[in-house]
Write a protein that holds these residues in place. Sequence first.
Motif, PDB file in Angstrom:
ATOM      1  N   GLU A   1       0.799  -1.381   0.113  1.00  0.00           N
ATOM      2  CA  GLU A   1      -0.116  -0.095  -0.029  1.00  0.00           C
ATOM      3  C   GLU A   1       0.770   1.302   0.117  1.00  0.00           C
ATOM      4  O   GLU A   1       0.338   2.382  -0.279  1.00  0.00           O
ATOM      5  CB  GLU A   1      -0.985  -0.007   1.063  1.00  0.00           C
TER       6      GLU A   1
ATOM      7  N   ARG B   1     -14.965   3.717   0.948  1.00  0.00           N
ATOM      8  CA  ARG B   1     -14.070   4.132   1.547  1.00  0.00           C
ATOM      9  C   ARG B   1     -13.382   5.563   0.982  1.00  0.00           C
ATOM     10  O   ARG B   1     -13.254   5.642   0.049  1.00  0.00           O
ATOM     11  CB  ARG B   1     -12.831   3.017   1.645  1.00  0.00           C
TER      12      ARG B   1
ATOM     13  N   TYR C   1     -20.494   0.815  10.446  1.00  0.00           N
ATOM     14  CA  TYR C   1     -21.225   0.599   9.620  1.00  0.00           C
ATOM     15  C   TYR C   1     -22.699   1.082   9.836  1.00  0.00           C
ATOM     16  O   TYR C   1     -23.509   0.959   9.161  1.00  0.00           O
ATOM     17  CB  TYR C   1     -21.569  -1.124   9.171  1.00  0.00           C
TER      18      TYR C   1
HETATM   19  P1  TYD Z   1      -9.253  -4.747   3.984  1.00  0.00           P
HETATM   20  O1  TYD Z   1      -9.458  -6.204   4.519  1.00  0.00           O
HETATM   21  O2  TYD Z   1      -9.589  -3.808   4.976  1.00  0.00           O
HETATM   22  O3  TYD Z   1      -7.667  -4.758   3.564  1.00  0.00           O
HETATM   23  P2  TYD Z   1      -6.921  -3.240   2.989  1.00  0.00           P
HETATM   24  O4  TYD Z   1      -7.839  -1.991   2.962  1.00  0.00           O
HETATM   25  O5  TYD Z   1      -5.683  -3.147   3.609  1.00  0.00           O
HETATM   26  O6  TYD Z   1      -6.782  -3.706   1.554  1.00  0.00           O
HETATM   27  O7  TYD Z   1      -9.900  -4.370   2.787  1.00  0.00           O
HETATM   28  C1  TYD Z   1      -9.990  -5.090   1.633  1.00  0.00           C
HETATM   29  C2  TYD Z   1     -10.633  -4.619   0.529  1.00  0.00           C
HETATM   30  O8  TYD Z   1     -12.020  -4.825   0.716  1.00  0.00           O
HETATM   31  C3  TYD Z   1     -10.461  -3.150   0.490  1.00  0.00           C
HETATM   32  O9  TYD Z   1     -10.562  -2.654  -1.045  1.00  0.00           O
HETATM   33  C4  TYD Z   1     -11.916  -2.650   1.087  1.00  0.00           C
HETATM   34  C5  TYD Z   1     -12.885  -3.658   0.907  1.00  0.00           C
HETATM   35  N1  TYD Z   1     -13.755  -3.943   2.020  1.00  0.00           N
HETATM   36  C6  TYD Z   1     -15.077  -3.870   1.752  1.00  0.00           C
HETATM   37  O10 TYD Z   1     -15.660  -3.567   0.716  1.00  0.00           O
HETATM   38  N2  TYD Z   1     -16.026  -4.262   2.708  1.00  0.00           N
HETATM   39  C7  TYD Z   1     -15.432  -4.304   4.195  1.00  0.00           C
HETATM   40  O11 TYD Z   1     -16.334  -4.448   5.040  1.00  0.00           O
HETATM   41  C8  TYD Z   1     -14.175  -4.267   4.307  1.00  0.00           C
HETATM   42  C9  TYD Z   1     -13.752  -4.186   5.794  1.00  0.00           C
HETATM   43  C10 TYD Z   1     -13.091  -4.020   3.292  1.00  0.00           C
END
Ligand code: TYD
Length: 352
Positions: free
Chosen positions: A137, A289, A349
């Motif tokens: 990242e 996000r 959430y």
């Molecule tokens: P995450 O497991 O938090 O790892 P990172 O952000 O370090 O890659 O998230 C993985 C991917 O999944 C990221 O693109 C965000 C997405 N995500 C969702 O869509 N829903 C969720 O509830 C979470 C936790 C992550």
Amino acid sequence: MKTYLVTGGAGFIGSNFIIYMLDKYDDVKIINVDALTYAGNLENLKSVENNPNYSFVQADIRDDKAISEIFAETQIDYVINFAAESHVDRSISNPDIFVKTNVLGTVNLLNNAKKAWSIGDDQYRDGVKYLQVSTDEVYGALGDEGFFMETTPLDPHSPYSASKASSDLFVKAYHDTYKFPINITRCSNNYGPFQFPEKLIPLIMNNTLSHKDLPVYGDGMQIRDWLYVDDHCKAIDMVIRGGVDGEVYNVGGHNERPNIFIVKTIIEYIKENVDSEVGEHMIKYVTDRKGHDRRYGIDPQKIKDALGWYPETCFEVGIKKTLKWYLDNQEWVKNVTSGEYQHYYDKMYAGK
Ligand code: TYD
Ligand code: NAD
């Protein structure tokens, strides 16, 4: 006998690493130093807690006194720094602790290792090394084409990745300034046993089993490059033993998948193996996000050529192993999804 000071060894990757190493070698000693934050869980280490080559110290990596005492009491050969605040969403709502742990904690470890290993001006005892466990990242996000290489400029976007990039730069600075012996590894998204269920795979698994909404950020077409945790452990072991001083190694397995594919794979698995009631109707597209990186993908050619590393577990096999582990370890899941986490989840959430 080599002695490893492993920080963050009660977290997801750290505990897998300790188990991997003690399983593989009789001639390594491991001191696990962990502050036991919400993400640290000694239950992960039940299988090794009575191993004479393993010990645990509860301490914060920022605590100069506690860390210097460990170096004073034991001759440490390797430091492997896993300890970190690791969740991007938490870094968006509270960046401060990410700076404190990830940056200041790393600098405190560097200072203590440097002092303990020093045998003269910019000279260190033979056979010692500091390894910083970092992330892809730090390189930012990719478009549809290309991969992250070790030469890709750092371009972090989230507070989490900014803190990891900063700590990488301190590690590099100690090498460049003091000739301090280091390696940095940068891996893609890990999955496997003991991952805290705030991360995508265990969270979706958990929610599917308990018939809760499955939150997918934005359009769900963001891509992550999934790495089975044992393949990451193998890479770290190889870099400690054979990595060239000062070098960075990227670790990833060409297992790129869009998030929505991961979510549907989990639903399918549970539908087939546990509960025919679950289905894609449970997917809930929620607000994206902030600053969400679109795609990560690693080119692991350097570590393959230099050290002979390759990922042994393809995604199709690794995901089944992982989901089965969560099913077989529901007590573990129950224990970690209480208290603080539940509070975080409700806040995160709510209203989405
Ligand atoms: P995450 O497991 O938090 O790892 P990172 O952000 O370090 O890659 O998230 C993985 C991917 O999944 C990221 O693109 C965000 C997405 N995500 C969702 O869509 N829903 C969720 O509830 C979470 C936790 C992550
Ligand atoms: P995790 O959040 O599961 O575990 C972190 C561990 O560090 C916990 O045991 C926690 O108690 C400990 N810790 C936190 N702050 C501490 C402090 N101040 N002092 C001592 N211990 C402290 O994280 P993880 O997923 O196991 O990640 C381990 C490392 O790998 C991190 O450095 C992370 O940035 C990096 N990484 C993780 C991934 C991934 O997919 N999980 C990918 C790339 C890089």
